[in-house]
Design a protein around this motif. Sequence first.
Motif, short mmCIF file in Angstrom:
data_model
loop_
_atom_site.label_atom_id
_atom_site.label_comp_id
_atom_site.label_asym_id
_atom_site.label_seq_id
_atom_site.Cartn_x
_atom_site.Cartn_y
_atom_site.Cartn_z
N ILE A 200 -14.09 9.90 -4.31
CA ILE A 200 -13.26 9.26 -3.41
C ILE A 200 -13.28 7.75 -3.80
O ILE A 200 -14.16 7.06 -3.38
CB ILE A 200 -13.40 9.57 -2.20
CG1 ILE A 200 -13.17 11.12 -1.73
CG2 ILE A 200 -12.11 8.73 -1.04
CD1 ILE A 200 -13.33 11.45 -0.34
N MET B 27 -8.85 15.65 7.91
CA MET B 27 -9.40 14.79 7.09
C MET B 27 -9.93 15.34 5.86
O MET B 27 -9.59 15.19 4.69
CB MET B 27 -10.29 13.76 7.68
CG MET B 27 -9.90 12.26 6.91
SD MET B 27 -8.58 11.44 7.16
CE MET B 27 -8.95 9.90 7.48
N ILE C 10 -5.20 9.12 0.14
CA ILE C 10 -6.50 9.21 -0.37
C ILE C 10 -6.36 9.08 -1.97
O ILE C 10 -5.39 9.58 -2.80
CB ILE C 10 -7.07 10.77 -0.17
CG1 ILE C 10 -6.93 10.78 1.23
CG2 ILE C 10 -8.32 11.01 -0.62
CD1 ILE C 10 -7.53 12.27 1.67
N SER C 11 -7.50 8.29 -2.53
CA SER C 11 -7.45 8.11 -3.94
C SER C 11 -8.57 8.58 -4.52
O SER C 11 -9.81 8.59 -3.93
CB SER C 11 -7.55 6.72 -4.16
OG SER C 11 -6.44 5.88 -3.55
N MET C 12 -8.65 9.36 -5.50
CA MET C 12 -9.63 10.21 -6.02
C MET C 12 -9.42 10.43 -7.42
O MET C 12 -8.27 10.47 -7.95
CB MET C 12 -9.62 11.73 -5.09
CG MET C 12 -10.65 12.37 -5.23
SD MET C 12 -10.36 13.91 -4.51
CE MET C 12 -11.10 13.86 -2.78
N LYS D 238 -5.71 4.86 6.30
CA LYS D 238 -4.86 5.21 7.26
C LYS D 238 -4.32 4.09 8.25
O LYS D 238 -5.17 3.29 8.52
CB LYS D 238 -5.46 6.26 8.03
CG LYS D 238 -4.42 7.01 9.04
CD LYS D 238 -5.29 7.93 9.91
CE LYS D 238 -4.31 8.50 10.77
NZ LYS D 238 -3.10 7.65 11.33
N ALA E 202 -6.38 16.77 -1.89
CA ALA E 202 -6.37 15.71 -2.78
C ALA E 202 -6.80 15.86 -4.21
O ALA E 202 -6.48 15.56 -5.20
CB ALA E 202 -6.96 14.52 -2.08
N ILE F 219 -9.75 5.60 1.21
CA ILE F 219 -8.91 6.51 2.17
C ILE F 219 -8.13 5.24 2.89
O ILE F 219 -8.90 4.47 3.58
CB ILE F 219 -9.72 7.47 2.74
CG1 ILE F 219 -10.59 8.58 2.23
CG2 ILE F 219 -8.73 8.13 4.04
CD1 ILE F 219 -11.29 9.59 2.97
N THR G 201 -7.29 1.27 -5.32
CA THR G 201 -7.43 2.23 -6.12
C THR G 201 -7.87 2.08 -7.42
O THR G 201 -8.83 2.76 -8.00
CB THR G 201 -6.10 3.25 -6.16
OG1 THR G 201 -5.76 3.35 -4.74
CG2 THR G 201 -6.39 4.40 -6.71
N CYS H 168 -3.52 8.85 -6.52
CA CYS H 168 -3.33 8.40 -5.24
C CYS H 168 -2.50 9.63 -4.77
O CYS H 168 -1.70 10.27 -5.33
CB CYS H 168 -2.58 7.40 -4.68
SG CYS H 168 -3.19 5.69 -4.90
N THR I 14 -8.89 15.93 2.10
CA THR I 14 -9.56 15.51 0.63
C THR I 14 -9.49 16.79 -0.38
O THR I 14 -9.61 16.33 -1.38
CB THR I 14 -10.89 14.99 1.07
OG1 THR I 14 -11.61 15.73 1.92
CG2 THR I 14 -10.76 13.61 1.64
#
Lengths: 243, 299
Positions: B232, B248, B224-226, B237, B255, B235, B110, B194, B252
């Motif tokens: 983004i 998904m 999810i890091s944004m 998982k 997020a 992601i 991230t 995150c 987002t």
Amino acid sequence: MGPELTTHPLTRADGSATFSNNLFTVLAAVNGPIEVQRRDELPEEAAVEVNIRPTSGVGGPRERWLESVIAALLRTLVLVKLHPRTLVQVTLQVTKEPTTGVRMKRAVKDVAIIPALANAAFLALVDGAVPMGRTMVAGLACLGKEVDGVTVDPTEKQVAGCRSVHAMAYSAKGELLLDESVGRFDAGEWEDVGERLRVAAIAAVARDPEDESMSNGDAATTPWLRQAVEEDVKGAGAWREPG
Amino acid sequence: MPREAEPSTNEQAFLLSALRENIRLDGRAFDHYRPISLSFGDEYGTADVRIGKTRVLAKVSCEVTVPYPDRKFDGIFIISTELSPIGSPAFEVGRQDQTEILLSRLLEKTIRRSGALDTESLCIIAGQKCFQLRADLHVLDHDGNLVDASCLALVAALLHFRRPDIEVHGEDVTIFSLQEREPVKLSMQHQPFCVSFSYYDSGQLVLQDASLLEEHCREGEIVISMNRFGEICQIAKYGGTPVDGLSMLTATNAALQRAKAFDKLVKETLADDEKSRDMGGLMAELSAENERPQERPVG
């Protein structure tokens, strides 16, 4: 001004406390008695494990040495025979160190941190309700460059410009439990420092603060440790109070 | 204690049946966070984040070293996430467990790999001297959602940190202490956050900010890091039940809202902190930087 203490700042650990004096702030957490790993298990007593974590970076030989000093001290306090084959785990997180502006010798800094670590660990053990045999107060003093300058609980500048620092821990009855000194001093001065710290330690847990301060004319004689422990115990036993 | 005590079957069944009736045990809505508090220390670069009972302390420090020979123009940036028994008795000293590995890997992706911090700005003399920036994350209380809390603490600490000012004349470098010159901010290119989602009933139920008990009972998670512009960074998982593409997408979108809220929180707290340090409006006088009129970026 006495040191600042808080009890039970954390939720997950069994007992926790913070201690901050002029130089350092230490957060202590105690878990115990808990399950012990086979290799650390002692058949007739509880193992006391101390972990010290610096503010930044990973611990090195300095932290390992401090851990051994603190662990030896705590072993004399905790009634280890009560909980054989268990572990009392003490984790000490340093959260504030002296500012970088003041230059301090490595050895001086190593000794100077001991009282903060010891007091934080002790208060966390009390908060975690680990049975203990005695009360302990650790104190720091330094000898100034000038002739007769014993300073108890010195500031950053005083520590940086001193010729020796002494970290000592006394029980409430005035027994010497720990002594770490570094620098240049003679036996007479060491005894002098020891006496000053012993008086300060007894004052920190004194039942009646008036007598102590009257007898020797010291300024910093609030029974800070007694107050903190009393408050903690009062908080922990609040549910017993009717209504 | 090598592992966390697992919740009993009764506890798990109770939690799941409550979730099926749209109720969380602490009474929150599914997409709500526990109360978040962010505070900064007296020193530059310390941030303390609490999400409910979870608490993470981030500490950024720097020193001057030699850069890596294959990266002469870059400074060094290290993120260290060592979990200690303070956070939970299940964390062992000196042994990496699953939580720690996942946490450090997620933060690495991230913050570091997304280029949030401009490492070139940490270079002093190419190939000879650079700043080594070190971020230490201390988990003080573990009650679920470590990833979000750690990431928030890290970003806040990086934004709060000031490195010492330097002056370079040819090969001579002068590093000014805090007393000599006002330290300078790090150059951050963007601030990623995150946001983690926990899945139950094979993706039917989605929770944000799961507590420790909810984390134990979940079937899978997505992190999810944004940043606040909706870019983004990653992601993740790691296993668990499969989740369909549409959920998904909703994740987002959620997020993004959350990242904007985090960003706002950090900015506001930073502004408050700066105001409390700026006694008598001296900061502007102390700064060696020139003010440059800058156009606002689009977005």
